[in-house]
Design a protein around this motif. Structure first.
Motif, PDB file in Angstrom:
ATOM      1  N   LEU A 120       0.821  -1.215   0.000  1.00 17.01           N
ATOM      2  CA  LEU A 120       0.000   0.000   0.000  1.00 17.01           C
ATOM      3  C   LEU A 120       0.851   1.258   0.000  1.00 17.01           C
ATOM      4  CD1 LEU A 120      -2.805  -1.246   2.358  1.00 17.01           C
ATOM      5  CD2 LEU A 120      -3.184  -0.276   0.090  1.00 17.01           C
ATOM      6  N   LYS A 121       0.323   2.272  -0.678  1.00 16.73           N
ATOM      7  CA  LYS A 121       0.994   3.553  -0.811  1.00 16.73           C
ATOM      8  C   LYS A 121       0.098   4.658  -0.231  1.00 16.73           C
ATOM      9  CE  LYS A 121       2.838   2.037  -5.276  1.00 16.73           C
ATOM     10  NZ  LYS A 121       2.925   2.357  -6.732  1.00 16.73           N
ATOM     11  N   PRO A 122       0.680   5.767   0.177  1.00 17.86           N
ATOM     12  CA  PRO A 122      -0.164   6.862   0.692  1.00 17.86           C
ATOM     13  C   PRO A 122      -1.237   7.297  -0.302  1.00 17.86           C
ATOM     14  CG  PRO A 122       2.121   7.255   1.261  1.00 17.86           C
ATOM     15  CD  PRO A 122       2.113   6.048   0.375  1.00 17.86           C
ATOM     16  N   GLU A 123      -0.951   7.199  -1.585  1.00 15.52           N
ATOM     17  CA  GLU A 123      -1.948   7.602  -2.590  1.00 15.52           C
ATOM     18  C   GLU A 123      -3.105   6.618  -2.704  1.00 15.52           C
ATOM     19  OE1 GLU A 123       1.362   7.334  -3.006  1.00 15.52           O
ATOM     20  OE2 GLU A 123       1.867   6.578  -5.012  1.00 15.52           O
ATOM     21  N   ASP A 124      -3.047   5.496  -2.009  1.00 15.07           N
ATOM     22  CA  ASP A 124      -4.187   4.579  -1.952  1.00 15.07           C
ATOM     23  C   ASP A 124      -5.211   5.011  -0.899  1.00 15.07           C
ATOM     24  OD1 ASP A 124      -1.859   1.899  -2.397  1.00 15.07           O
ATOM     25  OD2 ASP A 124      -3.216   2.721  -3.917  1.00 15.07           O
ATOM     26  N   THR A 125      -4.885   6.027  -0.133  1.00 18.32           N
ATOM     27  CA  THR A 125      -5.800   6.513   0.899  1.00 18.32           C
ATOM     28  C   THR A 125      -7.099   7.010   0.270  1.00 18.32           C
ATOM     29  OG1 THR A 125      -4.031   7.130   2.413  1.00 18.32           O
ATOM     30  CG2 THR A 125      -6.135   8.277   2.674  1.00 18.32           C
ATOM     31  N   ALA A 126      -8.220   6.464   0.731  1.00 11.49           N
ATOM     32  CA  ALA A 126      -9.533   6.797   0.172  1.00 11.49           C
ATOM     33  C   ALA A 126     -10.610   6.034   0.934  1.00 11.49           C
ATOM     34  CB  ALA A 126      -9.604   6.424  -1.309  1.00 11.49           C
ATOM     35  N   VAL A 127     -11.848   6.379   0.657  1.00 14.12           N
ATOM     36  CA  VAL A 127     -12.964   5.531   1.064  1.00 14.12           C
ATOM     37  C   VAL A 127     -13.174   4.519  -0.056  1.00 14.12           C
ATOM     38  CG1 VAL A 127     -15.409   5.426   1.644  1.00 14.12           C
ATOM     39  CG2 VAL A 127     -14.020   7.371   2.409  1.00 14.12           C
ATOM     40  N   TYR A 128     -13.226   3.258   0.314  1.00 19.62           N
ATOM     41  CA  TYR A 128     -13.384   2.182  -0.662  1.00 19.62           C
ATOM     42  C   TYR A 128     -14.816   1.650  -0.620  1.00 19.62           C
ATOM     43  CZ  TYR A 128      -8.436   1.994  -1.687  1.00 19.62           C
ATOM     44  OH  TYR A 128      -7.165   2.316  -2.115  1.00 19.62           O
ATOM     45  N   TYR A 129     -15.393   1.516  -1.813  1.00 23.23           N
ATOM     46  CA  TYR A 129     -16.770   1.066  -1.956  1.00 23.23           C
ATOM     47  C   TYR A 129     -16.826  -0.205  -2.793  1.00 23.23           C
ATOM     48  CZ  TYR A 129     -17.857   5.938  -0.770  1.00 23.23           C
ATOM     49  OH  TYR A 129     -17.953   7.165  -0.162  1.00 23.23           O
TER      50      TYR A 129
END
Length: 124
Positions: free
Chosen positions: A86-95
């Motif tokens: 995982l990378k910081p740019e993977d930070t998000a709400v996942y649906y």
């Protein structure tokens, strides 16, 4: 009517792993292709991965290819997203989302049912 409930999100350091789960109820799960999307603050919802109704075909966004794996268990009415490196740019709400149409589609508007989302935060 299909109800979807995601779980498994959390805070992880860069390079770590998380496994998201999405439990489905209220419909015939194997009748739907399933997708994972994500939305970061201030950005549009974007396609992450999709799996066919039988699980035989999978598709990934270029940004996650080789790091994420989508899978499903039709007997358990569940779809999963294994996220590695995982990378910081993977930070998000996942649906997670369900699509009646069996043909490959990455547009959120093509999907018929959505979960409420689960937060993934990757620290650097």
């Amino acid at each position: 009517q299909v109800q979807l409930l995601e779980s498994g999100g959390g805070l992880v350091q860069a390079g770590g792993s998380l496994r998201l789960s999405c439990a489905a109820s209220g419909g015939t799960f194997s009748s739907y292709a399933m997708g994972w999307f994500r939305q970061a603050p201030g950005k549009q919802r974007e396609f992450v991965a999709r799996i066919s109704r039988s699980g035989g075909r999978t598709y990934y966004a270029d940004s996650v290819k080789g790091r994420f794996t989508i899978s499903r268990d039709n007997a358990a009415n569940a779809v999963y997203l294994q996220m590695n490196s995982l990378k910081p740019e993977d930070t998000a709400v996942y649906y997670c989302a369900a699509d009646r149409d069996p043909f490959y589609n990455t547009y959120p508007t093509a999907y018929d049912y959505w979960g409420q989302g689960t937060q993934v935060t990757v620290s650097s």
